[in-house]
Design an enzyme around this catalytic site. Structure first.
Site, mmCIF file in Angstrom:
data_model
loop_
_atom_site.group_PDB
_atom_site.id
_atom_site.type_symbol
_atom_site.label_atom_id
_atom_site.label_comp_id
_atom_site.label_asym_id
_atom_site.label_seq_id
_atom_site.Cartn_x
_atom_site.Cartn_y
_atom_site.Cartn_z
ATOM 1 N N ASP A 192 -13.736 12.107 12.370
ATOM 2 C CA ASP A 192 -13.541 10.653 12.538
ATOM 3 C C ASP A 192 -12.964 10.114 11.239
ATOM 4 O O ASP A 192 -12.746 10.866 10.274
ATOM 5 C CB ASP A 192 -14.868 9.962 12.904
ATOM 6 C CG ASP A 192 -14.656 8.670 13.703
ATOM 7 O OD1 ASP A 192 -14.053 7.729 13.167
ATOM 8 O OD2 ASP A 192 -15.088 8.615 14.869
ATOM 9 N N HIS A 230 -9.007 5.652 25.637
ATOM 10 C CA HIS A 230 -8.898 4.335 26.309
ATOM 11 C C HIS A 230 -8.785 3.184 25.303
ATOM 12 O O HIS A 230 -8.512 2.065 25.672
ATOM 13 C CB HIS A 230 -10.032 4.115 27.329
ATOM 14 C CG HIS A 230 -11.381 3.829 26.744
ATOM 15 N ND1 HIS A 230 -12.399 3.282 27.487
ATOM 16 C CD2 HIS A 230 -11.886 4.027 25.500
ATOM 17 C CE1 HIS A 230 -13.471 3.145 26.724
ATOM 18 N NE2 HIS A 230 -13.185 3.588 25.517
#
Ligand SMILES: C[S@@+](CC[C@H](N)C(=O)[O-])C[C@H]1O[C@@H](n2cnc3c(N)ncnc32)[C@H](O)[C@@H]1O
Length: 327
Positions: A192, A230
């Site tokens: 991340d 998304h």
């Protein structure tokens, strides 16, 4: 004096748990005192007192010249012991404010709602507001605790035979921690943004790696990417998927995508689940610049554009589905 006998073997689970906790208390019972001493040495209470009001984590860490992620861990422990208290602050409005700007987003060339409300996108905002990032990651971790069992129940075999797995945009590593716990043969990489992994707790079997998924993704037998694509528009997704493809073996690699698949018509699927997917589409509109929920046709488009040839979709007991793409 009569004989001293060992306590009978504990019979129920509750007693086992209590006994385990008691053992830990004897081993680390001094910990609370040591952390309070640390808080006094750092001057946490003094700083809040002289501030005159409650402080955000970033205010407190700059006042004390502390690392926000380390300070957060100390405070989390002390708050759990009711020594400090977290007051409801402006975290709610941070995610609520963009909703007031939703109509701006709908205009031709309209500004993204989150940017309109906060002057920058969600991820840049998180880089300088670490308390918000912590809260966001904790919320995602709660969701991961529900998602991972549903994925195992629906298609656990997808992890068979993997030696290593990289979780792209894995947040604080909760999902990867649960994955390697269930599949201890897997070497887990939680990937991340640097400020996200620097605040992530250590977890056995998981290596935290900081970086930018648009630049490169750590190499592994497969890439797992949950609730991430998304957040992005088609071009950005294609770029991330290409980076994932470069990270996995050409022949045997695969990408495991966990994200909603919107039903084209409401006739085939579960109405309530699809209704929630459409709600999530509104969340993407409010919180991200380019993100959206996709139909299967839209998923196929971005996955194929990124160079994958074969796609399998598995519905699971969740709003999300498991989409597996092979190079
Ligand atoms: C909605 S969260 C999903 C977290 C996690 N996968 C889950 O489902 O619990 C999206 C994640 O993408 C990460 N992210 C955003 N931009 C990124 C980038 N350029 N490179 C790597 N990670 C990124 C965010 O920090 C965040 O943790």
């Amino acid at each position: 004096m009569g004989e001293i006998q060992r306590e009978p073997i504990l019979e129920n689970e509750e007693e086992d748990t209590q006994a385990e906790l008691d053992v830990w208390k004897y081993v680390f019972g001094f910990g609370e005192m040591a952390v309070v001493k640390c808080a006094i040495e750092l001057g946490i209470a003094d700083a809040i007192e002289s501030h005159g009001d409650s402080m955000t984590l970033s205010e407190l860490s700059s006042a004390l010249a502390c690392s926000p992620s380390q300070l957060y861990r100390i405070l989390r422990f002390l708050m759990h012991r009711n020594i400090f208290k977290q007051t409801p602050n402006n975290q709610g409005p941070i995610m609520l404010a963009p909703w007031h700007a939703l109509s701006t987003r709908a205009l031709a060339n309209g500004m993204p709602s989150f940017e309109k409300a906060h002057g920058e996108d969600l991820w840049s905002y998180g880089a300088t507001n670490l308390a918000h990032t912590q809260l966001f990651n904790e919320a995602m971790a709660c969701n991961a605790r529900l998602m991972i069992p549903a994925i195992f129940e629906g298609c656990g075999e997808v992890f068979d035979g993997l030696g290593s797995l990289v979780d792209v945009g894995g947040g604080n590593g909760t999902a990867m921690g649960l994955l390697v716990k269930a599949c201890p043969w897997i070497k887990g990489i939680n990937f991340d943004l640097p400020h996200v992994v620097s605040g992530a707790p250590n977890c056995d079997g998981v290596e935290h790696v900081g970086g930018d998924m648009f630049q490169s993704v750590p190499k592994a037998d497969a890439a797992f990417i949950m609730n991430v694509l998304h957040d992005w528009g088609d071009e950005e997704c294609i770029q991330v998927l290409k980076k994932c493809r470069e990270a996995i073996p050409k022949q045997k690699g695969k990408i495991i995508i966990i994200d909603p698949v919107v039903e084209e018509d409401n006739k085939t699927g579960d109405y309530k689940l699809n209704d929630f997917r459409l709600m999530l589409d509104m969340v993407m509109m409010a919180h991200t610049n380019t993100g959206k929920e996709r139909t299967m046709k839209e998923w196929e488009y971005i996955i194929k554009e990124a160079g994958f040839n074969q796609i399998t979709v598995k519905p699971i007991r969740a709003v999300q589905s498991v989409i597996i793409a092979f190079p």
